[in-house]
Design a protein around this motif. Structure first.
Motif, PDB file in Angstrom:
ATOM      1  N   GLU B 115       0.850  -1.173   0.000  1.00  0.00           N
ATOM      2  CA  GLU B 115       0.000   0.000   0.000  1.00  0.00           C
ATOM      3  C   GLU B 115       0.893   1.233   0.000  1.00  0.00           C
ATOM      4  O   GLU B 115       1.903   1.272   0.692  1.00  0.00           O
ATOM      5  CB  GLU B 115      -0.887  -0.004   1.258  1.00  0.00           C
ATOM      6  N   GLY B 116       0.513   2.217  -0.785  1.00  0.00           N
ATOM      7  CA  GLY B 116       1.315   3.440  -0.822  1.00  0.00           C
ATOM      8  C   GLY B 116       1.418   3.981  -2.224  1.00  0.00           C
ATOM      9  O   GLY B 116       0.901   3.387  -3.165  1.00  0.00           O
ATOM     10  N   GLN B 117       2.080   5.109  -2.370  1.00  0.00           N
ATOM     11  CA  GLN B 117       2.023   5.823  -3.630  1.00  0.00           C
ATOM     12  C   GLN B 117       3.331   5.805  -4.427  1.00  0.00           C
ATOM     13  O   GLN B 117       3.342   6.216  -5.575  1.00  0.00           O
ATOM     14  CB  GLN B 117       1.642   7.290  -3.362  1.00  0.00           C
ATOM     15  N   THR B 118       4.427   5.370  -3.826  1.00  0.00           N
ATOM     16  CA  THR B 118       5.713   5.550  -4.515  1.00  0.00           C
ATOM     17  C   THR B 118       5.795   4.701  -5.777  1.00  0.00           C
ATOM     18  O   THR B 118       5.114   3.692  -5.922  1.00  0.00           O
ATOM     19  CB  THR B 118       6.901   5.186  -3.598  1.00  0.00           C
ATOM     20  N   ARG B 119       6.673   5.143  -6.679  1.00  0.00           N
ATOM     21  CA  ARG B 119       6.824   4.489  -7.966  1.00  0.00           C
ATOM     22  C   ARG B 119       7.314   3.042  -7.797  1.00  0.00           C
ATOM     23  O   ARG B 119       6.893   2.139  -8.511  1.00  0.00           O
ATOM     24  CB  ARG B 119       7.836   5.293  -8.778  1.00  0.00           C
ATOM     25  N   LYS B 120       8.196   2.848  -6.809  1.00  0.00           N
ATOM     26  CA  LYS B 120       8.739   1.517  -6.544  1.00  0.00           C
ATOM     27  C   LYS B 120       7.590   0.544  -6.228  1.00  0.00           C
ATOM     28  O   LYS B 120       7.560  -0.581  -6.708  1.00  0.00           O
ATOM     29  CB  LYS B 120       9.694   1.617  -5.354  1.00  0.00           C
ATOM     30  N   LEU B 121       6.640   1.033  -5.438  1.00  0.00           N
ATOM     31  CA  LEU B 121       5.523   0.178  -5.041  1.00  0.00           C
ATOM     32  C   LEU B 121       4.629  -0.144  -6.231  1.00  0.00           C
ATOM     33  O   LEU B 121       4.126  -1.256  -6.352  1.00  0.00           O
ATOM     34  CB  LEU B 121       4.706   0.864  -3.940  1.00  0.00           C
ATOM     35  N   THR B 122       4.448   0.819  -7.116  1.00  0.00           N
ATOM     36  CA  THR B 122       3.636   0.565  -8.309  1.00  0.00           C
ATOM     37  C   THR B 122       4.248  -0.556  -9.131  1.00  0.00           C
ATOM     38  O   THR B 122       3.564  -1.444  -9.627  1.00  0.00           O
ATOM     39  CB  THR B 122       3.537   1.841  -9.172  1.00  0.00           C
ATOM     40  N   PHE B 123       5.581  -0.509  -9.239  1.00  0.00           N
ATOM     41  CA  PHE B 123       6.275  -1.551  -9.993  1.00  0.00           C
ATOM     42  C   PHE B 123       6.084  -2.922  -9.347  1.00  0.00           C
ATOM     43  O   PHE B 123       5.748  -3.907 -10.007  1.00  0.00           O
ATOM     44  CB  PHE B 123       7.769  -1.204 -10.091  1.00  0.00           C
TER      45      PHE B 123
END
Lengths: 288, 311
Positions: B115-123
């Motif tokens: 959960e969260g917004q950072t680009r790393k997490l999206t990946f």
């Protein structure tokens, strides 16, 4: 940290070296577990994998031989079948859904609720359960007496009846302001013109959702094509994987190469249209 | 399902406006039916007629070219008293429970982690989600190879690293059903994760802030803020996953086809064999109708429970 970025675990707050290391290990673990096997598939399809124990994530001697052998076994034809089914199946499903959605969202008529409930009720009816009688219907379509067994058409026409797509289109079309429609009507636009030139262009996001969702759904179809395809000429690529695997001269590397071709289209569609896909996913779960 | 609950408040103001204003001119009465015609024909042919046919075949002895004969409940009593159907039903339930809870627990854990917004997490989220869009037939062929039963098989090598194995996985009647469940969880958990993430996004961030100010630990935050906020999501996922488990066919068909020794025979593979290999369409249809009734009962029960809790 501001409240807007707060998460359940509060992970984003912690930025110490230990927390960072733990996070890295956890994320790496996730990647290995979920993407790792697919990476192994990718690498193995380019390697000389002659027995099932050689599946590996480290590329050894890259080669296209697996694909060449797969093509020799008709994989291109199965791939073409798959594209044919997904192309026409999706076209049919989208056309049926936008037409039905228009009537259900923008019109009032007798028995409307009955129609809506009947369509939605089929969402609770797993298609697998209908598989056996469906093959009998396809073998002798009532009234017209056509036999679609063994044909690609037999895999395509049932795809038109897909309640999820109708639901998404109906919900979306309900939100188009009635003023637009009334203005067009006053200008003398006919029924079909209003549908095609006013409502439909405003529904592009919904078209994206049902398009992407429909594509992955149809590409994943297995039981119905298995029952309909009475000979291997009508096999789709997912069906052909099993035939390849059972063939004693075919190595696991070749099966992996064919598998790669079978998964690429839906993965590419997902990666290109992630946003629409996620919207369909939540709509499907919350409405279905 | 949930549409039924959402419909009344939505429809009410609409009808109210209708009575206030003169009826909106919407062409001839047959116009909506014209737009609905393709859908109605296709639903009739490929949903309703097959459904009716399944029910009617289940009370008949189906003999192609010879005509069917009415047998009443004989098909039902035959399938209900057959050992293979009972064990298939048992396996189906075990598989559905295992996959449902496995995917939900893992999916919930994953959702909390990413959960969260950072680009790393999206990946990471996209990577973790890939199994869901890979066709099930490919998933099955891939896991078949990974489950190779000798000690050089991919998963057995991993087991070897922690001093276990080698396991027979899908080749051993003791582990075959669990192995299929693991494959199902691998494909199902990311799906559940995505739905949980959508649910988590709907939780009021201020509640977390308040909980932290009140000195709540992470565990307490999850227990008292996150879980109550996700209750409807759990109910939906439970139904979806359980129905998915009930109807599982492809992965079982491709991984074991019911073997070894019937240890993974599920209702759908049994129906397939009855219908296609033994040509016993009547008995197979009785099984399908029973499976449908079980699915329906489950869905209705969860809906009733949900309604009572929210009321």
């Amino acid at each position: 940290m501001s409240a807007a970025t707060e998460t359940a675990l509060g992970l984003t707050e912690r930025t110490g070296p230990v927390a960072k290391a733990i996070k890295f290990v956890v994320y790496a673990g996730l990647f290995v577990v979920f993407a790792g096997p697919l990476l192994a598939l990718l690498v193995s399809s380019f390697n000389h994998v002659s027995d099932p124990t050689q599946l590996s994530i480290i590329p050894k001697s890259p080669t296209l031989d697996n694909f060449r052998v797969a093509f020799d076994h008709g994989v291109l034809r199965y791939l073409a079948n798959s594209f044919f089914v997904v192309g026409f199946g999706l076209l049919l499903q989208v056309a049926v859904s936008v037409l039905a959605g228009y009537a259900l969202a923008r019109k009032k008529f007798r028995f409307m609720t009955l129609v809506m409930v009947a369509i939605l009720a089929t969402m609770m009816l797993p298609e697998e359960i209908l598989a056996l009688p469906l093959t009998l219907v396809l073998a002798d379509l009532p009234l017209v007496h056509l036999n679609l067994m063994g044909t690609l058409a037999g895999m395509i026409v049932p795809l038109g009846a897909w309640a999820f797509s109708i639901l998404v289109m109906t919900e979306f079309m309900k939100d188009v302001p009635p003023e637009l429609e009334e203005a067009a009507r006053i200008d003398g636009a006919g029924e079909f013109r209003i549908f095609a030139q006013i409502i439909l262009p405003l529904c592009k996001p919904a078209l994206g959702v049902i398009g992407v969702f429909g594509f992955t759904m149809i590409w994943d179809q297995y039981l119905l094509p298995l029952l309909v395809a009475t000979n291997s000429n009508a096999y789709t690529l997912p069906l052909a994987l099993r035939t390849l695997r059972i063939d004693p001269v075919v190595t696991p590397g070749v099966v992996m190469a064919a598998s790669l071709l079978a998964l690429l289209p839906s993965v590419v569609v997902f990666l290109l249209f992630q946003r629409s896909f996620a919207r369909g996913l939540t709509a499907g779960a919350l409405k279905g | 399902m949930s549409v039924k609950e959402a419909a009344p408040p939505r429809a009410a103001p609409r009808q109210h406006g209708q009575t206030a204003k003169p009826r909106r001119r919407s062409g001839q009465w047959w116009v909506p039916w014209l737009f609905l015609a393709p859908a109605l024909i296709l639903f009739l042919y490929f949903k309703f007629i097959p459904m009716a046919q399944a029910v009617s075949m289940s009370v008949q002895e189906v003999r192609p070219y010879l005509g069917n004969t009415w047998v009443g409940t004989a098909n039902y009593s035959e399938i209900l008293s057959s050992d293979s159907f009972r064990s298939a039903m048992g396996n189906t339930i075990v598989l559905a429970i295992g996959q449902t809870f496995g995917s939900m627990v893992l999916g919930f854990g994953l959702a909390l982690l990413v959960e969260g917004q950072t680009r790393k997490l999206t990946f990471i989220r996209s990577a973790a989600f890939l199994p869901v869009v890979v066709p099930l037939a490919v998933v099955a062929e891939l896991w078949r190879i990974m489950y190779h039963p000798t000690s050089d098989g991919l998963l057995n090598q991993l087991l070897g690293l922690i001093g276990l194995g080698p396991s027979g996985f899908i080749n051993d009647p003791d582990t075959s059903l669990a192995s299929i469940a693991v494959t199902g969880i691998w494909r199902g958990a990311p799906y559940d994760m995505m739905i949980f993430l959508a649910g988590l996004a709907g939780i009021d961030r201020g509640l977390y802030e308040a909980a932290t100010v009140d000195g709540a630990s992470t565990r307490q935050r999850i227990l008292h803020v996150t879980l109550p906020g996700l209750r409807p999501v759990f109910a939906i996922l439970f139904v979806l996953a359980a129905v998915r488990g009930f109807r599982s066919f492809t992965e079982v068909f491709l991984l074991t086809n019911g073997g070894p020794n019937g240890s993974t025979e599920v209702v759908m593979t049994l129906i397939y064999k009855l219908g296609l290999e033994q040509n016993r369409l009547g008995v197979g249809s009785a099984g399908a109708v029973l499976l449908f009734v079980a699915t329906l009962v489950l869905t209705v029960c969860v809906q009733l429970l949900r309604r009572r809790r929210t009321a």
